[in-house]
Design a protein around this motif. Structure first.
Motif, PDB file in Angstrom:
ATOM      1  N   ALA A 199     -18.336  18.601 -46.135  1.00  0.00           N
ATOM      2  CA  ALA A 199     -17.100  18.625 -46.296  1.00  0.00           C
ATOM      3  C   ALA A 199     -16.421  18.430 -47.382  1.00  0.00           C
ATOM      4  N   GLU A 200     -16.721  19.108 -48.528  1.00  0.00           N
ATOM      5  CA  GLU A 200     -16.653  18.930 -49.876  1.00  0.00           C
ATOM      6  C   GLU A 200     -14.972  19.180 -49.838  1.00  0.00           C
ATOM      7  N   CYS A 201     -14.289  20.169 -49.439  1.00  0.00           N
ATOM      8  CA  CYS A 201     -13.019  20.129 -49.526  1.00  0.00           C
ATOM      9  C   CYS A 201     -11.924  19.327 -48.784  1.00  0.00           C
ATOM     10  N   GLY A 202     -12.710  18.533 -48.335  1.00  0.00           N
ATOM     11  CA  GLY A 202     -11.892  17.536 -47.366  1.00  0.00           C
ATOM     12  C   GLY A 202     -11.017  18.072 -45.947  1.00  0.00           C
ATOM     13  N   GLY A 203     -11.449  19.333 -45.604  1.00  0.00           N
ATOM     14  CA  GLY A 203     -10.775  19.893 -44.411  1.00  0.00           C
ATOM     15  C   GLY A 203      -9.675  20.654 -44.675  1.00  0.00           C
ATOM     16  N   ALA A 204      -9.901  21.526 -45.880  1.00  0.00           N
ATOM     17  CA  ALA A 204      -8.694  22.396 -46.169  1.00  0.00           C
ATOM     18  C   ALA A 204      -9.167  23.794 -46.092  1.00  0.00           C
ATOM     19  N   CYS A 205     -10.072  24.111 -45.656  1.00  0.00           N
ATOM     20  CA  CYS A 205     -10.673  25.495 -45.193  1.00  0.00           C
ATOM     21  C   CYS A 205     -10.668  26.112 -46.579  1.00  0.00           C
ATOM     22  N   ASP A 261      -8.781  34.595 -39.441  1.00  0.00           N
ATOM     23  CA  ASP A 261      -9.069  35.018 -40.694  1.00  0.00           C
ATOM     24  C   ASP A 261      -9.431  34.434 -41.892  1.00  0.00           C
ATOM     25  N   MET A 262      -8.838  33.405 -42.334  1.00  0.00           N
ATOM     26  CA  MET A 262      -8.984  32.648 -43.491  1.00  0.00           C
ATOM     27  C   MET A 262     -10.444  31.767 -43.202  1.00  0.00           C
ATOM     28  N   GLU A 263     -10.511  31.362 -42.156  1.00  0.00           N
ATOM     29  CA  GLU A 263     -11.779  30.718 -41.764  1.00  0.00           C
ATOM     30  C   GLU A 263     -12.996  31.610 -41.807  1.00  0.00           C
ATOM     31  N   ARG A 264     -12.746  32.907 -41.074  1.00  0.00           N
ATOM     32  CA  ARG A 264     -13.880  34.014 -41.633  1.00  0.00           C
ATOM     33  C   ARG A 264     -14.151  34.181 -43.079  1.00  0.00           C
ATOM     34  N   ASP A 265     -13.183  34.307 -43.789  1.00  0.00           N
ATOM     35  CA  ASP A 265     -13.158  34.528 -45.218  1.00  0.00           C
ATOM     36  C   ASP A 265     -14.170  33.319 -45.652  1.00  0.00           C
ATOM     37  N   MET A 266     -13.939  32.064 -45.543  1.00  0.00           N
ATOM     38  CA  MET A 266     -14.546  31.121 -46.195  1.00  0.00           C
ATOM     39  C   MET A 266     -16.241  30.983 -45.520  1.00  0.00           C
ATOM     40  N   LEU A 267     -16.306  31.573 -44.415  1.00  0.00           N
ATOM     41  CA  LEU A 267     -17.518  31.451 -43.798  1.00  0.00           C
ATOM     42  C   LEU A 267     -18.732  32.576 -44.608  1.00  0.00           C
ATOM     43  N   ASP A 268     -17.855  33.315 -45.545  1.00  0.00           N
ATOM     44  CA  ASP A 268     -18.482  34.281 -46.400  1.00  0.00           C
ATOM     45  C   ASP A 268     -19.618  33.482 -47.525  1.00  0.00           C
ATOM     46  N   ASP A 322     -26.504  31.422 -43.812  1.00  0.00           N
ATOM     47  CA  ASP A 322     -27.252  31.743 -42.368  1.00  0.00           C
ATOM     48  C   ASP A 322     -25.981  31.618 -41.451  1.00  0.00           C
ATOM     49  N   VAL A 323     -24.931  32.667 -41.554  1.00  0.00           N
ATOM     50  CA  VAL A 323     -23.718  32.722 -40.605  1.00  0.00           C
ATOM     51  C   VAL A 323     -24.164  33.472 -39.488  1.00  0.00           C
ATOM     52  N   ARG A 324     -23.929  32.947 -38.389  1.00  0.00           N
ATOM     53  CA  ARG A 324     -23.949  33.666 -37.104  1.00  0.00           C
ATOM     54  C   ARG A 324     -23.013  33.973 -36.254  1.00  0.00           C
ATOM     55  N   ASP A 325     -23.270  34.426 -35.034  1.00  0.00           N
ATOM     56  CA  ASP A 325     -21.996  34.984 -34.231  1.00  0.00           C
ATOM     57  C   ASP A 325     -21.194  33.643 -33.473  1.00  0.00           C
ATOM     58  N   ASN A 326     -21.900  32.627 -33.600  1.00  0.00           N
ATOM     59  CA  ASN A 326     -21.480  31.162 -33.239  1.00  0.00           C
ATOM     60  C   ASN A 326     -21.147  30.192 -34.342  1.00  0.00           C
ATOM     61  N   SER A 327     -20.844  30.775 -35.605  1.00  0.00           N
ATOM     62  CA  SER A 327     -20.722  29.841 -36.818  1.00  0.00           C
ATOM     63  C   SER A 327     -19.212  29.770 -36.885  1.00  0.00           C
ATOM     64  N   ARG A 328     -18.830  28.513 -36.967  1.00  0.00           N
ATOM     65  CA  ARG A 328     -17.612  28.062 -37.355  1.00  0.00           C
ATOM     66  C   ARG A 328     -17.673  27.058 -38.406  1.00  0.00           C
ATOM     67  N   LEU A 329     -16.290  26.765 -39.128  1.00  0.00           N
ATOM     68  CA  LEU A 329     -15.976  25.580 -40.042  1.00  0.00           C
ATOM     69  C   LEU A 329     -15.683  24.485 -38.996  1.00  0.00           C
ATOM     70  N   CYS A 330     -16.298  23.423 -39.032  1.00  0.00           N
ATOM     71  CA  CYS A 330     -15.740  22.309 -37.882  1.00  0.00           C
ATOM     72  C   CYS A 330     -14.540  21.698 -38.349  1.00  0.00           C
ATOM     73  N   CYS A 331     -13.807  21.928 -39.584  1.00  0.00           N
ATOM     74  CA  CYS A 331     -12.664  21.508 -40.189  1.00  0.00           C
ATOM     75  C   CYS A 331     -11.563  22.096 -39.385  1.00  0.00           C
ATOM     76  N   GLN A 332     -11.920  23.410 -38.725  1.00  0.00           N
ATOM     77  CA  GLN A 332     -10.934  23.954 -38.118  1.00  0.00           C
ATOM     78  C   GLN A 332     -11.075  23.900 -36.544  1.00  0.00           C
ATOM     79  N   ILE A 333     -11.937  23.139 -36.102  1.00  0.00           N
ATOM     80  CA  ILE A 333     -12.155  22.930 -34.585  1.00  0.00           C
ATOM     81  C   ILE A 333     -11.284  21.565 -34.299  1.00  0.00           C
ATOM     82  N   ARG A 334     -10.106  21.696 -33.706  1.00  0.00           N
ATOM     83  CA  ARG A 334      -9.287  20.441 -33.216  1.00  0.00           C
ATOM     84  C   ARG A 334      -9.932  19.722 -32.063  1.00  0.00           C
TER      85      ARG A 334
END
Length: 106
Positions: A38-44, A66-73, A77-89
């Motif tokens: 979590a280097e950016c502190g949750g700012a996506c 869209d913004m999260e998908r851009d950061m997942l680039d 090892d991104v997969r279909d079930n990949s997420r950034l957990c800063c975006q899961i409330r």
């Protein structure tokens, strides 16, 4: 309080209590869960809180915006079930959520 289980890449699970309204990333940091940088502190603005949402939670958590998908680039090892957990409330419906951290963060 909803319980969230974090499984590391080796299969070791750690279950912690989260607060409704907090993110899965914030909950990991508060509980010293390894594998969430979590280097950016949750700012996506990075991909260092990348997780795999375990079944059957993918449909409940939903898909990345869209913004999260851009950061997942930038994640490894991104997969279909990949997420950034800063975006899961955390909501009451996420009680029992299970996520797995990758072997390394991008």
């Amino acid at each position: 309080m909803p319980k969230i289980t974090y499984v590391d890449h080796a299969g070791t699970a750690r279950t912690v209590e989260g607060s409704v309204g907090a993110t899965v990333m914030e909950t990991a940091l508060r509980n010293n869960v390894p594998g969430i940088d979590a280097e950016c502190g949750g700012a996506c603005a990075c991909a260092t809180c990348h997780v795999y949402v375990n079944e059957p939670w993918s449909d409940i958590v939903g898909t990345a915006e869209d913004m999260e998908r851009d950061m997942l680039d930038f994640a490894t090892d991104v997969r279909d079930n990949s997420r950034l957990c800063c975006q899961i409330r955390i909501t009451p419906e996420l009680d029992g959520l299970s996520v797995t951290t990758p072997a390394r963060q991008g």
